[in-house]
Design a protein around this motif. Structure first.
Motif, PDB file in Angstrom:
ATOM      1  N   ALA A  34      -5.055  10.780 -20.665  1.00 13.78           N
ATOM      2  CA  ALA A  34      -5.484   9.449 -21.089  1.00 13.78           C
ATOM      3  C   ALA A  34      -5.845   9.607 -22.556  1.00 13.78           C
ATOM      4  N   TYR A  35      -5.660   8.560 -23.336  1.00 14.21           N
ATOM      5  CA  TYR A  35      -5.977   8.676 -24.754  1.00 14.21           C
ATOM      6  C   TYR A  35      -6.349   7.329 -25.344  1.00 14.21           C
ATOM      7  N   LYS A  36      -7.107   7.416 -26.394  1.00 10.87           N
ATOM      8  CA  LYS A  36      -7.431   6.272 -27.238  1.00 10.87           C
ATOM      9  C   LYS A  36      -7.541   6.819 -28.650  1.00 10.87           C
ATOM     10  N   LYS A  37      -6.638   6.357 -29.513  1.00 12.42           N
ATOM     11  CA  LYS A  37      -6.527   6.857 -30.884  1.00 12.42           C
ATOM     12  C   LYS A  37      -6.372   8.370 -30.863  1.00 12.42           C
ATOM     13  N   ASN A  38      -7.327   9.115 -31.437  1.00 12.27           N
ATOM     14  CA  ASN A  38      -7.173  10.578 -31.502  1.00 12.27           C
ATOM     15  C   ASN A  38      -8.059  11.314 -30.484  1.00 12.27           C
ATOM     16  N   HIS A  39      -8.499  10.597 -29.447  1.00 12.56           N
ATOM     17  CA  HIS A  39      -9.313  11.194 -28.383  1.00 12.56           C
ATOM     18  C   HIS A  39      -8.473  11.259 -27.103  1.00 12.56           C
ATOM     19  N   PHE A  40      -8.362  12.457 -26.526  1.00  8.63           N
ATOM     20  CA  PHE A  40      -7.512  12.687 -25.368  1.00  8.63           C
ATOM     21  C   PHE A  40      -8.316  13.290 -24.227  1.00  8.63           C
ATOM     22  N   THR A  41      -7.988  12.888 -23.010  1.00  9.67           N
ATOM     23  CA  THR A  41      -8.523  13.505 -21.801  1.00  9.67           C
ATOM     24  C   THR A  41      -7.342  14.091 -21.047  1.00  9.67           C
ATOM     25  N   LEU A  42      -7.458  15.353 -20.674  1.00 11.84           N
ATOM     26  CA  LEU A  42      -6.406  16.029 -19.931  1.00 11.84           C
ATOM     27  C   LEU A  42      -6.768  16.025 -18.452  1.00 11.84           C
ATOM     28  N   PHE A  43      -5.850  15.608 -17.603  1.00  9.67           N
ATOM     29  CA  PHE A  43      -6.053  15.613 -16.175  1.00  9.67           C
ATOM     30  C   PHE A  43      -5.341  16.833 -15.605  1.00  9.67           C
ATOM     31  N   THR A  44      -6.114  17.898 -15.449  1.00  8.20           N
ATOM     32  CA  THR A  44      -5.589  19.168 -14.971  1.00  8.20           C
ATOM     33  C   THR A  44      -6.668  19.870 -14.166  1.00  8.20           C
ATOM     34  N   ASP A  45      -6.265  20.757 -13.277  1.00  5.42           N
ATOM     35  CA  ASP A  45      -7.220  21.536 -12.488  1.00  5.42           C
ATOM     36  C   ASP A  45      -7.719  22.737 -13.261  1.00  5.42           C
TER      37      ASP A  45
END
Length: 181
Positions: A168-179
């Motif tokens: 997921a992302y907004k501008k230059n901020h990212f969230t990684l969905f991983t174990d």
């Protein structure tokens, strides 16, 4: 500094920031790195002052830079002061870190797919920061230039990756969905 220049001086960014870039014959830009306040650039070229630059250094914002003569830095003063030794030691550490950074960038761009390049880059940042939420130091065009891909293709791939539930992302901020992590 421009491609083809020769320099015996390294730059210390006192305030602001610069992009280290390569421009091909067609005018395409690739961002190889950045230097912000307290960081240096062109140190490898300053050590080999007869070597023409393969890169250009462009200011990214209002910037103040101190240019330092590498010959004076590497010539140990007669008093053999500890400050001078520390300066040379710090310079070697910086050169080693930048060498590792360039090696990492080669890993990010080794994948032939945009998705592979993005995942490699974001994975490194997540591992380094020890968390699944990361911020990158680039806007979308700079990120594309850093990863060596077209901006619109990058944006399309980021949208697909978000739809696929990888990030997921907004501008230059990212969230990684991983174990992992």
């Amino acid at each position: 500094l421009r491609t083809g220049d020769r320099t015996g001086r390294l730059g210390l960014v006192l305030s602001g920031g610069v992009n280290i870039e390569n421009h091909d014959a067609w005018g395409n830009r690739t961002i190889l790195g950045q230097a912000h306040s307290g960081e240096i650039f062109a140190e490898a070229y300053a050590c080999m002052d007869d070597e023409p630059l393969l890169i250009s250094v462009e200011v990214a914002e209002d910037t103040e830079v101190l240019m330092m003569d590498m010959h004076k830095i590497l010539t140990i003063c007669p008093s053999n002061c500890s400050h001078h030794h520390k300066l040379v030691e710090n310079l070697l550490t910086i050169l080693a870190r930048k060498n590792l950074g360039l090696s990492r960038r080669m890993v990010y761009t080794a994948s032939k797919s945009i998705r592979g390049r993005v995942l490699s880059y974001l994975s490194f940042l997540a591992d380094k920061q020890g968390k699944k939420q990361v911020s990158i130091p680039f806007d979308r065009q700079e990120m594309a230039d850093y990863l060596g891909v077209d901006r619109s293709a990058l944006s399309a791939e980021l949208s697909r990756m978000q739809k696929d539930g990888l990030i997921a992302y907004k501008k230059n901020h990212f969230t990684l969905f991983t174990d992992e992590l």
